[in-house]
Design a protein around this motif. Structure first.
Motif, PDB file in Angstrom:
ATOM      1  N   GLN A   7     -32.358  32.690  13.102  1.00 45.07           N
ATOM      2  CA  GLN A   7     -32.158  31.423  12.402  1.00 45.07           C
ATOM      3  C   GLN A   7     -32.242  30.248  13.370  1.00 45.07           C
ATOM      4  O   GLN A   7     -32.764  29.190  13.028  1.00 45.07           O
ATOM      5  N   LEU A   8     -31.736  30.442  14.583  1.00 44.61           N
ATOM      6  CA  LEU A   8     -31.813  29.390  15.596  1.00 44.61           C
ATOM      7  C   LEU A   8     -33.265  29.084  15.936  1.00 44.61           C
ATOM      8  O   LEU A   8     -33.676  27.921  15.981  1.00 44.61           O
ATOM      9  N   HIS A   9     -34.066  30.144  16.146  1.00 46.18           N
ATOM     10  CA  HIS A   9     -35.486  29.933  16.466  1.00 46.18           C
ATOM     11  C   HIS A   9     -36.223  29.252  15.313  1.00 46.18           C
ATOM     12  O   HIS A   9     -37.071  28.384  15.539  1.00 46.18           O
ATOM     13  N   ALA A  10     -35.898  29.623  14.082  1.00 42.16           N
ATOM     14  CA  ALA A  10     -36.544  29.010  12.920  1.00 42.16           C
ATOM     15  C   ALA A  10     -36.201  27.515  12.848  1.00 42.16           C
ATOM     16  O   ALA A  10     -37.085  26.679  12.601  1.00 42.16           O
ATOM     17  N   ALA A  11     -34.951  27.169  13.076  1.00 47.01           N
ATOM     18  CA  ALA A  11     -34.539  25.757  13.049  1.00 47.01           C
ATOM     19  C   ALA A  11     -35.218  24.981  14.167  1.00 47.01           C
ATOM     20  O   ALA A  11     -35.669  23.852  13.957  1.00 47.01           O
ATOM     21  N   GLU A  12     -35.304  25.576  15.349  1.00 47.55           N
ATOM     22  CA  GLU A  12     -35.982  24.907  16.474  1.00 47.55           C
ATOM     23  C   GLU A  12     -37.442  24.615  16.128  1.00 47.55           C
ATOM     24  O   GLU A  12     -37.939  23.525  16.401  1.00 47.55           O
ATOM     25  N   LYS A  13     -38.100  25.587  15.516  1.00 46.82           N
ATOM     26  CA  LYS A  13     -39.515  25.427  15.162  1.00 46.82           C
ATOM     27  C   LYS A  13     -39.702  24.284  14.161  1.00 46.82           C
ATOM     28  O   LYS A  13     -40.594  23.448  14.315  1.00 46.82           O
ATOM     29  N   ILE A  14     -38.848  24.247  13.153  1.00 47.23           N
ATOM     30  CA  ILE A  14     -38.940  23.182  12.145  1.00 47.23           C
ATOM     31  C   ILE A  14     -38.705  21.821  12.779  1.00 47.23           C
ATOM     32  O   ILE A  14     -39.444  20.867  12.525  1.00 47.23           O
ATOM     33  N   LEU A  15     -37.682  21.711  13.617  1.00 52.04           N
ATOM     34  CA  LEU A  15     -37.395  20.424  14.270  1.00 52.04           C
ATOM     35  C   LEU A  15     -38.535  19.995  15.185  1.00 52.04           C
ATOM     36  O   LEU A  15     -38.851  18.808  15.260  1.00 52.04           O
ATOM     37  N   ARG A  16     -39.150  20.955  15.878  1.00 52.41           N
ATOM     38  CA  ARG A  16     -40.292  20.633  16.756  1.00 52.41           C
ATOM     39  C   ARG A  16     -41.448  20.065  15.951  1.00 52.41           C
ATOM     40  O   ARG A  16     -42.083  19.093  16.367  1.00 52.41           O
ATOM     41  N   THR A  17     -41.720  20.655  14.771  1.00 45.64           N
ATOM     42  CA  THR A  17     -42.836  20.166  13.951  1.00 45.64           C
ATOM     43  C   THR A  17     -42.577  18.757  13.425  1.00 45.64           C
ATOM     44  O   THR A  17     -43.511  18.018  13.140  1.00 45.64           O
ATOM     45  N   LYS A  18     -41.317  18.381  13.324  1.00 47.65           N
ATOM     46  CA  LYS A  18     -40.944  17.046  12.843  1.00 47.65           C
ATOM     47  C   LYS A  18     -40.668  16.073  13.993  1.00 47.65           C
ATOM     48  O   LYS A  18     -40.256  14.943  13.751  1.00 47.65           O
ATOM     49  N   ASN A  19     -40.884  16.519  15.223  1.00 48.97           N
ATOM     50  CA  ASN A  19     -40.606  15.711  16.418  1.00 48.97           C
ATOM     51  C   ASN A  19     -39.155  15.226  16.465  1.00 48.97           C
ATOM     52  O   ASN A  19     -38.888  14.079  16.810  1.00 48.97           O
ATOM     53  N   ILE A  20     -38.246  16.102  16.101  1.00 48.11           N
ATOM     54  CA  ILE A  20     -36.815  15.792  16.134  1.00 48.11           C
ATOM     55  C   ILE A  20     -36.185  16.590  17.266  1.00 48.11           C
ATOM     56  O   ILE A  20     -36.376  17.795  17.360  1.00 48.11           O
ATOM     57  N   SER A  21     -35.447  15.897  18.089  1.00 48.70           N
ATOM     58  CA  SER A  21     -34.791  16.561  19.220  1.00 48.70           C
ATOM     59  C   SER A  21     -33.278  16.344  19.129  1.00 48.70           C
ATOM     60  O   SER A  21     -32.792  15.238  19.385  1.00 48.70           O
ATOM     61  N   ILE A  22     -32.572  17.378  18.707  1.00 44.16           N
ATOM     62  CA  ILE A  22     -31.112  17.337  18.657  1.00 44.16           C
ATOM     63  C   ILE A  22     -30.576  18.644  19.237  1.00 44.16           C
ATOM     64  O   ILE A  22     -31.252  19.668  19.191  1.00 44.16           O
ATOM     65  N   PRO A  23     -29.378  18.608  19.791  1.00 40.16           N
ATOM     66  CA  PRO A  23     -28.794  19.850  20.314  1.00 40.16           C
ATOM     67  C   PRO A  23     -28.518  20.840  19.174  1.00 40.16           C
ATOM     68  O   PRO A  23     -28.067  20.443  18.100  1.00 40.16           O
ATOM     69  N   LEU A  24     -28.811  22.093  19.403  1.00 43.66           N
ATOM     70  CA  LEU A  24     -28.589  23.129  18.402  1.00 43.66           C
ATOM     71  C   LEU A  24     -27.805  24.288  19.004  1.00 43.66           C
ATOM     72  O   LEU A  24     -27.974  24.619  20.177  1.00 43.66           O
ATOM     73  N   VAL A  25     -27.005  24.903  18.194  1.00 46.01           N
ATOM     74  CA  VAL A  25     -26.394  26.202  18.491  1.00 46.01           C
ATOM     75  C   VAL A  25     -26.358  26.956  17.173  1.00 46.01           C
ATOM     76  O   VAL A  25     -26.438  26.357  16.102  1.00 46.01           O
ATOM     77  N   SER A  26     -26.264  28.265  17.252  1.00 44.43           N
ATOM     78  CA  SER A  26     -26.085  29.043  16.031  1.00 44.43           C
ATOM     79  C   SER A  26     -24.845  29.898  16.181  1.00 44.43           C
ATOM     80  O   SER A  26     -24.472  30.311  17.281  1.00 44.43           O
ATOM     81  N   LEU A  27     -24.197  30.148  15.069  1.00 43.02           N
ATOM     82  CA  LEU A  27     -22.948  30.888  15.028  1.00 43.02           C
ATOM     83  C   LEU A  27     -23.140  32.099  14.132  1.00 43.02           C
ATOM     84  O   LEU A  27     -23.531  31.965  12.979  1.00 43.02           O
TER      85      LEU A  27
END
Length: 96
Positions: A7-27
């Protein structure tokens, strides 16, 4: 992100495609049973996945980090369930 490394990798991929850079963690809950396919988790601790790090960090339940991250996750679940119930109720009331 609620979930594990996938899920973390999927969220990173989506944010990259939108040029959004925010800190992420997954629980994610840590399964301690021998059968990882089991849906029942008798004992579990929380694991935190951080981008760029292969292994998770296991949180002890008596830490502030554990309490704040699980509170955020639980509130997100509560909000999603409430919203889902609202939409379902609204849909049922609009049917004739």
């Amino acid at each position: 992100i609620d979930g594990g490394l996938g899920q973390l990798h999927a969220a990173e991929k989506i944010l990259r495609t939108k040029n959004i850079s925010i800190p992420l963690v997954s629980l994610a809950k840590s399964r301690t049973e021998k059968n990882f396919q089991s849906k029942n988790i008798h004992q579990s601790s929380e694991r935190v996945f951080i981008p760029g790090r292969k292994n998770s960090i296991q949180l002890k339940s008596n830490t502030g980090a554990y309490r704040i991250l699980t509170s955020i996750r639980d509130e997100a679940h509560r909000f999603a369930i409430s919203f889902h119930r609202y939409r379902k109720r609204k849909k049922l009331l609009n049917k004739k």
